[in-house]
Design a protein around this motif. Sequence first.
Motif, PDB file in Angstrom:
ATOM      1  N   ARG A   1       0.522   3.942  -3.043  1.00  0.00           N
ATOM      2  CA  ARG A   1       0.064   5.292  -2.705  1.00  0.00           C
ATOM      3  C   ARG A   1       1.130   6.332  -3.061  1.00  0.00           C
ATOM      4  N   PHE A   2       2.384   6.029  -2.791  1.00  0.00           N
ATOM      5  CA  PHE A   2       3.485   6.976  -3.009  1.00  0.00           C
ATOM      6  C   PHE A   2       3.712   7.256  -4.494  1.00  0.00           C
TER       7      PHE A   2
ATOM      8  N   TRP B   1       0.806  -1.201   0.000  1.00  0.00           N
ATOM      9  CA  TRP B   1       0.000   0.000   0.000  1.00  0.00           C
ATOM     10  C   TRP B   1       0.850   1.267   0.000  1.00  0.00           C
ATOM     11  N   GLY B   2       1.959   1.251   0.684  1.00  0.00           N
ATOM     12  CA  GLY B   2       2.828   2.424   0.725  1.00  0.00           C
ATOM     13  C   GLY B   2       3.377   2.781  -0.651  1.00  0.00           C
TER      14      GLY B   2
ATOM     15  N   SER C   1       0.887   9.405  -6.394  1.00  0.00           N
ATOM     16  CA  SER C   1       0.791  10.764  -5.844  1.00  0.00           C
ATOM     17  C   SER C   1       1.992  11.603  -6.266  1.00  0.00           C
TER      18      SER C   1
END
Length: 110
Positions: free
Chosen positions: A11-12, A7-8, A15
């Motif tokens: 998401r990173f 997930w990190g 974005s």
Amino acid sequence: MALMLGWGRVRFTPSNAIVFGLMISFGWESGLLSLPTRTVFTGLFVMLAFGLFEPWPKRLPRWLARWTLQVLGVALAIPLGTWMSYVIVIWLAVMGARVPQLVGREPVRA
């Protein structure tokens, strides 16, 4: 696989790709969302390439460091992902979908 699609990372990557895509899109004649969309696609492709070489192959030759293989994978994934993003946009335009313009202000015609 869980580390590659954690997930990190998921998401990173988009974005930051959106932020950088918007930063360099001023003056881009294809529309405001055209370039950030391509940078997100390329970023996700690069993320997958980086994650692929994290656990694979299990054993490397002693003279080859894991990070070297990851850097080479990313270096090859950037132009390939960019090319693929353009090919997808062209293919969608040929199939009749409404896609961002490629060059100038004229829409792409098949």
